[in-house]
Design an enzyme around this catalytic site. Structure first.
Site, short mmCIF file in Angstrom:
data_model
loop_
_atom_site.label_atom_id
_atom_site.label_comp_id
_atom_site.label_asym_id
_atom_site.label_seq_id
_atom_site.Cartn_x
_atom_site.Cartn_y
_atom_site.Cartn_z
N HIS A 1 39.40 -19.35 49.72
CA HIS A 1 38.04 -18.82 49.77
C HIS A 1 37.12 -19.75 50.55
CE1 HIS A 1 39.04 -16.66 45.77
NE2 HIS A 1 38.92 -15.73 46.71
N CYS B 1 34.58 -21.43 40.51
CA CYS B 1 35.32 -20.20 40.19
C CYS B 1 35.20 -19.77 38.74
CB CYS B 1 36.81 -20.37 40.50
SG CYS B 1 37.21 -20.88 42.16
#
Length: 403
Positions: A312, A397
């Site tokens: 990501h 996250c």
């Protein structure tokens, strides 16, 4: 910088004040006008008050609902609320008068209803529009200020699945994950957020979704708007259901990325009104296009950034409270995109969670970065998330922060 969304309790109290006080203004004005025009007698005052009472109470309820739905944020919304509310309340008032008199509904009653709406109650309806545009809008703004509560700092989290070790990985070799240690680390992470003043809310555990602990990928918050994502890994798409219900219960507006668009929240980095979105393995061009269409009317600029060396974008870069983007140079392909960019000495040092204007949360596996940030004047809180890092996770996250 966006103002936190008012809590539901705050909006409800402001709506009640707006609805009932505006209706009281209409009631008093209409009764006074007819009172004067009917000779200012005591009997006329009582009769007029009784005649319009049901309509005024109905108007109060209708305007409260309209205010709660946000109608008084704009002049045209207030005008519509006043017009629709005035007509509907007048009709309800006539209906109550007919029913309370014990008279069966008939053609004559229907004719009386329409005659009243276009005659006696017309002043009430016009008054509702005028009052909504003037007193209503002023009351809504003032009541929100009077009922101002301490802004909630919410952190949404989700307990690890017992199948955590089966989570998706792309750029790392799979290594054993200690589930018991992961639970302990998750508890420590949650405790750190709570210690920093966040109200930690658990989203229901999803044991059949190994990656569900990485809740950031399922929703991105922009002020009072929650954008539900469309995870790039098909195995993760079931994670969004409970998250959608949770953010909606908090009173946030909800928008969604729809297939064939894909978007992981871990690919979205917000720096002021600029939103950097990683175009990598989990987020595609259609997902970015849809996010741009959602955010552009709100004043955000969406900047797409190619990501090839990590899962990501926020595995590669995050931002400090002052807007400086930090990242590990070996993984950052396009540092010039970010304007102010600061290189950090460790891979896991590229991910920070902003706790306040002067504090950040960082993985304990990046001690050199912790020293660097402390030297820049930041208070650095560290947590051990090593088991989640084995699955390409990081400190960002594991939570979604709502301010």
């Amino acid at each position: 910088m966006h103002t936190p969304a008012p809590s539901f309790a705050r909006r409800l109290s402001a709506s009640l004040i707006t609805g009932f006080v505006t209706a009281l203004v209409v009631h008093a004005a209409v009764v006074l006008m007819y009172f004067v025009s009917n000779g200012a007698s005591g009997e006329a005052l009582v009769a007029l008050n009784n005649y319009f009472l049901a309509a005024s109470l109905s108007l109060a309820v209708l305007l409260t609902i309209a205010a709660l739905l946000g109608a008084f944020r704009t002049w045209w919304g207030a005008a519509i609320a006043g017009l629709v509310g005035g007509i509907a309340a007048s009709a309800l008032g006539v209906l109550y008068a007919v029913v309370s008199s014990g008279t069966a509904w008939s053609d004559q009653a229907t004719a009386f209803l329409f005659t009243s709406l276009a005659g006696t109650s017309l002043v009430f309806e016009v008054g509702a529009v005028v009052a909504a545009l003037t007193a209503g809008r002023a009351l809504w703004k003032a009541a929100l200020s009077w009922s101002r509560d301490v802004p909630r700092r919410i952190a949404l989290v989700r307990p690890p699945s017992s199948r955590l070790a089966e989570g998706e990985i792309t750029h790392l070799e799979r290594v054993p994950v200690d589930a018991e240690l992961a639970e302990t680390q998750w508890d420590g992470y949650v405790a750190a957020l709570a210690a920093e003043g966040f109200e930690v809310l658990d989203v229901a555990a999803a044991d059949d979704h190994p990656d569900s602990v990485f809740i950031e990928d399922t929703v991105v918050i922009f002020g009072d708007l929650a954008v539900i994502t469309s995870p790039g890994a098909e195995s993760r798409r079931g994670e969004i259901t409970d998250v959608r219900e949770t953010v909606a219960s908090l009173g946030l507006r909800v928008a969604e990325i729809a297939e064939p668009g894909t978007l992981d929240g871990g690919d979205v980095l917000k720096v002021g009104t600029t939103v950097y979105v990683g175009r990598g393995g989990r987020t595609n061009g259609e997902g970015i296009r849809q996010l741009r269409a959602i955010l552009s009317p709100l004043g955000y600029t969406v900047v797409a950034v190619p990501v090839k060396k990590a899962l990501h974008l926020k595995s590669v870069v995050t931002a400090l409270p002052d807007g400086t983007v930090i990242g590990y140079p070996k993984l950052v392909e396009h540092p010039g995109v970010f304007g102010r960019f600061l290189a950090v000495p460790e891979e896991h040092g590229s991910a920070v969670v902003v706790l306040s204007d002067d504090a950040v949360l960082l993985s304990s596996s990046a001690p050199k970065t912790a020293t660097l940030l402390a030297d820049l004047g930041y208070r650095v809180v560290t947590v051990d998330v090593s088991e989640f890092e084995k699955l390409e996770g990081c400190v960002t996250c594991l939570s979604v922060r709502i301010r």
